[in-house]
Scaffold this motif. Structure first.
Motif, PDB file in Angstrom:
ATOM      1  N   GLN A 107       0.810  -1.212   0.000  1.00 40.76           N
ATOM      2  CA  GLN A 107       0.000   0.000   0.000  1.00 40.76           C
ATOM      3  C   GLN A 107       0.849   1.271   0.000  1.00 40.76           C
ATOM      4  OE1 GLN A 107      -3.108  -0.943  -0.952  1.00 40.76           O
ATOM      5  NE2 GLN A 107      -3.985   0.356   0.624  1.00 40.76           N
ATOM      6  N   ASP A 108       2.003   1.207   0.668  1.00 43.50           N
ATOM      7  CA  ASP A 108       2.758   2.432   0.862  1.00 43.50           C
ATOM      8  C   ASP A 108       3.987   2.506  -0.037  1.00 43.50           C
ATOM      9  OD1 ASP A 108       3.373   0.226   2.525  1.00 43.50           O
ATOM     10  OD2 ASP A 108       4.865   1.444   3.548  1.00 43.50           O
ATOM     11  N   PRO A 162       6.039   3.928  -2.615  1.00 44.63           N
ATOM     12  CA  PRO A 162       5.899   5.255  -3.235  1.00 44.63           C
ATOM     13  C   PRO A 162       5.827   5.191  -4.766  1.00 44.63           C
ATOM     14  CG  PRO A 162       8.047   5.029  -2.159  1.00 44.63           C
ATOM     15  CD  PRO A 162       7.262   3.799  -1.819  1.00 44.63           C
ATOM     16  N   ALA A 219       2.355   4.258  -5.647  1.00 44.40           N
ATOM     17  CA  ALA A 219       1.463   5.395  -5.399  1.00 44.40           C
ATOM     18  C   ALA A 219       1.580   6.415  -6.523  1.00 44.40           C
ATOM     19  CB  ALA A 219       1.806   6.038  -4.058  1.00 44.40           C
ATOM     20  N   ARG A 220       2.807   6.626  -6.981  1.00 42.27           N
ATOM     21  CA  ARG A 220       3.005   7.597  -8.051  1.00 42.27           C
ATOM     22  C   ARG A 220       2.306   7.122  -9.327  1.00 42.27           C
ATOM     23  NH1 ARG A 220       5.704   8.271 -12.349  1.00 42.27           N
ATOM     24  NH2 ARG A 220       6.731   6.267 -12.165  1.00 42.27           N
ATOM     25  N   ARG A 240      -1.450   7.568  -8.966  1.00 42.96           N
ATOM     26  CA  ARG A 240      -1.864   8.963  -9.138  1.00 42.96           C
ATOM     27  C   ARG A 240      -1.912   9.344 -10.613  1.00 42.96           C
ATOM     28  NH1 ARG A 240      -1.136  12.514  -4.568  1.00 42.96           N
ATOM     29  NH2 ARG A 240      -0.562  11.238  -2.787  1.00 42.96           N
ATOM     30  N   GLN A 260     -14.808   9.026  -3.488  1.00 40.54           N
ATOM     31  CA  GLN A 260     -13.673   8.817  -2.587  1.00 40.54           C
ATOM     32  C   GLN A 260     -13.482   7.319  -2.305  1.00 40.54           C
ATOM     33  OE1 GLN A 260     -13.791  11.124   0.991  1.00 40.54           O
ATOM     34  NE2 GLN A 260     -11.709  10.532   1.569  1.00 40.54           N
ATOM     35  N   LEU A 292     -10.251   4.768  -3.201  1.00 44.78           N
ATOM     36  CA  LEU A 292      -9.578   3.921  -2.211  1.00 44.78           C
ATOM     37  C   LEU A 292      -9.577   2.465  -2.661  1.00 44.78           C
ATOM     38  CD1 LEU A 292     -10.811   5.457   1.155  1.00 44.78           C
ATOM     39  CD2 LEU A 292      -8.511   5.514   0.190  1.00 44.78           C
ATOM     40  N   LEU A 337      -7.154   1.960  -5.566  1.00 46.08           N
ATOM     41  CA  LEU A 337      -5.765   1.880  -5.106  1.00 46.08           C
ATOM     42  C   LEU A 337      -5.474   0.490  -4.547  1.00 46.08           C
ATOM     43  CD1 LEU A 337      -3.032   3.209  -4.365  1.00 46.08           C
ATOM     44  CD2 LEU A 337      -4.053   3.759  -2.146  1.00 46.08           C
ATOM     45  N   ILE A 386      -9.154  13.161  -1.572  1.00 49.67           N
ATOM     46  CA  ILE A 386      -8.629  11.938  -2.182  1.00 49.67           C
ATOM     47  C   ILE A 386      -7.107  11.972  -2.210  1.00 49.67           C
ATOM     48  CG2 ILE A 386      -8.476  10.687  -4.360  1.00 49.67           C
ATOM     49  CD1 ILE A 386     -11.436  11.317  -4.777  1.00 49.67           C
ATOM     50  N   GLU A 387      -6.565  13.125  -2.584  1.00 43.91           N
ATOM     51  CA  GLU A 387      -5.103  13.260  -2.603  1.00 43.91           C
ATOM     52  C   GLU A 387      -4.535  12.930  -1.230  1.00 43.91           C
ATOM     53  OE1 GLU A 387      -2.774  14.970  -4.827  1.00 43.91           O
ATOM     54  OE2 GLU A 387      -4.077  15.620  -6.473  1.00 43.91           O
ATOM     55  N   ALA A 396      -5.825  11.091   1.024  1.00 42.98           N
ATOM     56  CA  ALA A 396      -6.029   9.696   1.409  1.00 42.98           C
ATOM     57  C   ALA A 396      -5.056   8.761   0.702  1.00 42.98           C
ATOM     58  CB  ALA A 396      -7.467   9.275   1.106  1.00 42.98           C
ATOM     59  N   LEU A 397      -4.510   9.218  -0.427  1.00 43.11           N
ATOM     60  CA  LEU A 397      -3.558   8.372  -1.158  1.00 43.11           C
ATOM     61  C   LEU A 397      -2.216   8.406  -0.444  1.00 43.11           C
ATOM     62  CD1 LEU A 397      -4.279   9.345  -4.869  1.00 43.11           C
ATOM     63  CD2 LEU A 397      -5.109   7.386  -3.595  1.00 43.11           C
ATOM     64  N   PRO A 398      -1.469   7.311  -0.543  1.00 39.56           N
ATOM     65  CA  PRO A 398      -0.150   7.321   0.083  1.00 39.56           C
ATOM     66  C   PRO A 398       0.727   8.369  -0.581  1.00 39.56           C
ATOM     67  CG  PRO A 398      -0.630   5.190  -0.940  1.00 39.56           C
ATOM     68  CD  PRO A 398      -1.757   6.096  -1.273  1.00 39.56           C
ATOM     69  N   PRO A 399       1.575   9.041   0.177  1.00 36.26           N
ATOM     70  CA  PRO A 399       2.426  10.077  -0.406  1.00 36.26           C
ATOM     71  C   PRO A 399       3.415   9.467  -1.393  1.00 36.26           C
ATOM     72  CG  PRO A 399       3.081   9.609   1.849  1.00 36.26           C
ATOM     73  CD  PRO A 399       1.818   8.837   1.603  1.00 36.26           C
ATOM     74  N   VAL A 400       3.772  10.263  -2.386  1.00 33.20           N
ATOM     75  CA  VAL A 400       4.750   9.794  -3.365  1.00 33.20           C
ATOM     76  C   VAL A 400       6.117   9.667  -2.704  1.00 33.20           C
ATOM     77  CG1 VAL A 400       5.905  10.377  -5.512  1.00 33.20           C
ATOM     78  CG2 VAL A 400       3.455  10.733  -5.298  1.00 33.20           C
ATOM     79  N   PRO A 438       8.104   8.593   0.445  1.00 33.83           N
ATOM     80  CA  PRO A 438       7.758   7.737   1.579  1.00 33.83           C
ATOM     81  C   PRO A 438       7.803   8.521   2.873  1.00 33.83           C
ATOM     82  CG  PRO A 438       9.950   7.205   0.727  1.00 33.83           C
ATOM     83  CD  PRO A 438       9.351   8.210  -0.198  1.00 33.83           C
ATOM     84  N   PRO A 446       4.269   4.755   6.852  1.00 35.65           N
ATOM     85  CA  PRO A 446       3.436   3.725   6.235  1.00 35.65           C
ATOM     86  C   PRO A 446       1.993   3.886   6.667  1.00 35.65           C
ATOM     87  CG  PRO A 446       5.244   2.759   7.513  1.00 35.65           C
ATOM     88  CD  PRO A 446       5.296   4.240   7.738  1.00 35.65           C
ATOM     89  N   LEU A 447       1.101   3.669   5.745  1.00 34.21           N
ATOM     90  CA  LEU A 447      -0.330   3.781   6.042  1.00 34.21           C
ATOM     91  C   LEU A 447      -0.715   2.628   6.954  1.00 34.21           C
ATOM     92  CD1 LEU A 447      -2.402   5.828   5.012  1.00 34.21           C
ATOM     93  CD2 LEU A 447      -3.082   4.162   3.310  1.00 34.21           C
TER      94      LEU A 447
END
Lengths: 184, 266
Positions: A5-6, A8, A11-12, A15, A44, A48, A51, B67-68, B70-74, B76, B79-80
């Motif tokens: 999930q985390d 990066p 995540a990129r 997005r 929303q 989620l 993702l 939403i932004e 809530a998304l994991p940051p680009v 690091p 950790p969520l």
């Protein structure tokens, strides 16, 4: 390293792939739920879930995939508030849902001219369409999906998409013309 | 073709979803059947009325921010935590997507399914776009960007004569910051297709032009594939795909300026 999930990088990618469609997803949610607040919540939740399941996504078309997830979210919402009357154009609450699924196109006078209407008037007319015709119509005419993409997003055969679209147009035309009679 | 068959297919015709051969068949039926002709006119009339209104909604800024966030940051950060994540259902299965839906249209849907298998155009957007991107890549890699090099539209346009079944419009957009570089013959979907080549700074824009069975205008759509942006639209019997690595906004600007110049030239 297993994707998590985390991650990066993940995540990129998510997005970049999914956020450009936010307006599209929100538009569909507005038509499916007919309420801005519910639409925001659904969108929303949709992002989620998207993702969460991004690893199972097999491109290249992101839009129908997001729409399929949004539908799931919206149907869960429908189930939750089952029985709650939905505001329709007619005075009777829920009349749109009780309307016959198929209105013969012969009922509409051939050659009758649809007067142009402003966006909000058309949106109210579309809102009166019963599911699943409203959904198919919006996916085609507003979200601009191809028949195949609609079939993919809605999980139905292309033939079903075509017959729903034909009925949606017939019903919308009937409602459009009927409204012109009452408001000359 | 019978009216029963045409009843649903005229929608596919109006939507530009039929392959060229079947589009001609349905058009022939419409031309010979007043009832279906009226129906077809009604569909087009509605599509036009819809096209003049903006029926989309814009996502509120607050929603975008939510939403932004809530998304994991680009980058690091933390950790969520699983507890922060809404419990999620299983991935949507086809069956669950279907459940809860009115099945009133099942009968005619079945009837339509039989027809559709044969007639729906097989050049679906997705595959064509993949080929378009491949053609764009080939043009950059093989040192074969142009067959005719000229910044003069009056040189490039006649060059296409006799090489294609269409005359691709060649418009000089130099004043708008898109330099005409030349033209090229390419192959997409197993047929010859025209490519008009532009440059924006160091970036190449390939504008592919092909004939289409539908004369209906279709508003632009933007897609991204393999890191390239694609803007596709349809106008006056021609399909256009502009492909480039420039960003979406600039590609959109290119398309809009091209379309504006086209409507001004008629």
């Amino acid at each position: 390293m297993t994707p998590s999930q985390d991650d990066p990088e993940r995540a990129r990618r998510f997005r970049e792939a999914a956020l450009p469609y936010l307006d599209d997803v929100y538009t569909l949610a507005r038509y499916l739920l007919r309420n801005p607040a519910d639409a925001e919540d659904a969108v929303q939740e949709c992002y989620l879930r998207a993702l969460k399941h991004f690893d199972t996504y097999r491109g290249p078309q992101m839009k129908p995939w997001l729409f399929a997830i949004l539908r799931n979210v919206c149907h869960a919402e429908f189930a939750r508030r089952a029985g709650a009357p939905v505001k329709a154009l007619d005075e009777t609450p829920g009349a749109a849902e009780q309307a016959p699924l198929w209105q013969e196109s012969a009922e509409t006078p051939e050659g009758a001219v649809l007067r142009e209407r402003d966006a909000s008037a058309i949106q109210r007319l579309i809102d009166t369409l019963a599911e699943p015709f409203r959904e198919t119509f919006v996916l085609r005419e507003i979200n601009d999906l191809s028949y195949r993409e609609i079939a993919e997003a809605a999980g139905v055969p292309v033939g079903t998409v075509m017959s729903r679209l034909a009925r949606a147009r017939a019903m919308l035309r009937t409602a459009w013309l009927a409204q012109e009679e009452t408001k000359p | 073709m019978t009216c029963d068959e045409a009843e649903i297919l005229i929608h596919a015709l109006a939507d530009g979803e039929l392959d060229a051969g079947h589009a001609r068949e349905v058009e022939a039926h419409v031309a010979s059947c007043p009832r279906c002709a009226a129906e077809f006119a009604a569909i087009r009339q509605m599509k036009q009325a819809l096209a003049t209104a903006d029926l989309t909604f814009k996502a509120p800024a607050a929603l975008r921010e939510r939403i932004e966030a809530a998304l994991p940051p680009v980058q690091p950060l933390q950790p969520l935590q699983p507890s922060n994540v809404t419990p999620l259902a299983a991935p949507p299965s086809r069956r669950s997507l279907l459940r809860g839906f009115a099945l009133g249209s099942a009968v005619s849907a079945l009837a339509a399914t039989g027809l559709v298998a044969i007639v729906l155009r097989n050049d679906d957007q997705q595959r064509i776009e993949a080929e378009i991107v491949s053609a764009h890549l080939r043009s950059l890699q093989a040192g074969h960007l142009t067959d005719v090099i000229s910044t003069d539209q009056h040189t490039v346009k006649p060059w296409f004569n006799g090489k294609l079944d269409v005359a691709p419009p060649v418009i000089d957009l130099t004043a708008e910051g898109f330099t005409l570089v030349g033209g090229r013959l390419d192959y997409v979907d197993a047929r010859a297709i025209g490519a008009v080549v532009y440059r924006r700074r160091q970036h190449v824009i390939n504008l592919f032009v092909a004939q289409t069975s539908s004369t209906e205008r279709r508003a632009a759509r933007l897609d991204a594939l393999q890191g390239f942006n694609i803007r596709s639209w349809r106008d006056r019997g021609l399909s256009y795909w502009a492909v480039s690595d420039i960003n979406t906004d600039e590609l959109n600007e290119f398309g809009e300026r091209f379309e504006r110049a086209m409507s001004g030239s008629s």
